[in-house]
Design an enzyme around this catalytic site. Structure first.
Site, PDB file in Angstrom:
ATOM      1  N   TYR A   1     118.461  26.037  -4.663  1.00 19.74           N
ATOM      2  CA  TYR A   1     118.094  26.265  -6.060  1.00 19.74           C
ATOM      3  C   TYR A   1     119.010  25.389  -6.916  1.00 19.74           C
ATOM      4  CZ  TYR A   1     115.425  30.529  -4.844  1.00 19.74           C
ATOM      5  OH  TYR A   1     114.521  31.431  -4.330  1.00 19.74           O
TER       6      TYR A   1
ATOM      7  N   PHE B   1     107.739  36.355  -6.950  1.00 15.18           N
ATOM      8  CA  PHE B   1     106.548  36.066  -7.770  1.00 15.18           C
ATOM      9  C   PHE B   1     105.739  37.339  -8.051  1.00 15.18           C
ATOM     10  CE2 PHE B   1     106.731  31.785  -5.459  1.00 15.18           C
ATOM     11  CZ  PHE B   1     107.593  31.251  -6.396  1.00 15.18           C
TER      12      PHE B   1
ATOM     13  N   GLY C   1     102.789  35.912  -9.928  1.00 13.08           N
ATOM     14  CA  GLY C   1     101.596  35.937  -9.098  1.00 13.08           C
ATOM     15  C   GLY C   1     101.207  34.557  -8.616  1.00 13.08           C
TER      16      GLY C   1
END
Length: 301
Positions: A67, A217, A221
């Site tokens: 990340y 998520f 989504g």
């Protein structure tokens, strides 16, 4: 009781965490696969945001050494925040994929390269051991994980890792890994719009085996790393109106209602959204609302 404790707690091995945590991916301005998600958070602002999360009871932070953006590393920001924080925070990180210095992706390193990834996490987080390390297997592309998971088990035995987990896996991966070492968590994409972990039984399997299921998520989504957009699902709007809540809170609450072993790790760089996400742990949906949300979605008119 802190806001993050309103949904209860769960143990990752011997590490008890509140069920609402924080996902650090968005702190860097880049998404999981390097997709831009905006300007990186100012370092001091990122520390303030993390301290705010901790003050509201968040004691579970999800991260990874991959990340990072050209200007920010999530692990270094977490290190900076924890160095000036006196409470206990469980940091869960991931290994398997890698990015070279230019940001290009290698989707799975060799088993013998995992030690280097673990040591990189240790350096950037400023720790002498990692609380939990998830092997991110890559879903359908990965047939077997025994060799990789076995390499991590050796590092656990050497004291570099306390507990092991999995990410982006199928049920057979969990069974394979558990023949090698205990699995304390499984982290997969899951939410109202993406329920493959229901279809293949993974959510229930984790509950039966005492393993935390940690959706990522859960709010975004199918948009995944993309920036937030206006909610289009009429069911979500209806439930949100009934509770005076936001659509994101309803999505998180639905996820948490799947079982006491389900944790949440929503990520944001907005302090107001952070407070809303954490408050979602106190939202209690009725059976009728859960039934409504379990039906196929309908776009709002």
């Amino acid at each position: 009781m802190s806001a993050a404790a309103a949904a209860g707690t769960w143990k990752l091995g011997d590490l008890e965490v509140n069920r609402v945590g924080y996902g650090a991916m968005r702190l860097t301005g880049n998404g999981m696969m390097g997709n831009s998600d905006g300007t990186p958070t100012d370092r001091d602002a990122a520390v303030r945001l993390l301290h705010s999360a901790f003050e509201q009871g968040v004691n579970h932070v999800d991260t990874a050494s991959f990340y990072f953006s050209p200007l920010r590393s999530a692990n270094e920001l977490i290190n900076r925040a924890l160095s000036s924080w006196h409470g206990d925070v469980v940091v869960v990180t991931k290994v398997g994929p890698a990015r070279d210095p230019s940001g290009e992706w290698l989707h799975m390193v060799r088993p013998d390269q995992l030690r280097g990834q673990v040591e990189e996490n240790l350096r950037r987080l400023g720790r002498d051991h990692l609380d939990v390390v998830n092997l991110r297997a890559g879903g359908p592309r990965t047939a077997l994980i025994a060799e990789h998971f076995g390499a991590l088990a050796e590092l656990r035995d050497a004291g570099l890792i306390r507990h092991l987990g999995l990410s982006a896996v199928r049920p057979e991966h969990v069974a394979e890994a558990r023949t090698i070492a205990p699995v304390v968590c499984v982290q997969n994409s899951y939410g109202l719009d993406w329920r493959r972990a229901d279809e293949n039984g993974l959510v229930d399997l984790c509950g039966e085996q005492g393993i935390a299921f940690v959706p990522f998520f859960a709010v975004a989504g199918l948009r995944r790393e993309a920036a937030a957009v206006q909610e289009q699902d009429a069911r979500v709007h209806a439930v949100a109106r009934a509770h005076g809540a936001t659509p994101a809170q309803v999505r998180l609450a639905w996820t948490l209602h799947r079982g006491p072993h389900v944790l949440a790790i929503p990520g944001t760089t907005d302090p107001a959204h952070l407070a809303e996400n954490i408050a979602a742990g106190a939202l209690r949906l009725t059976e009728e609302e859960l039934t409504l949300l379990d039906r196929p979605g309908v776009a709002d008119s």
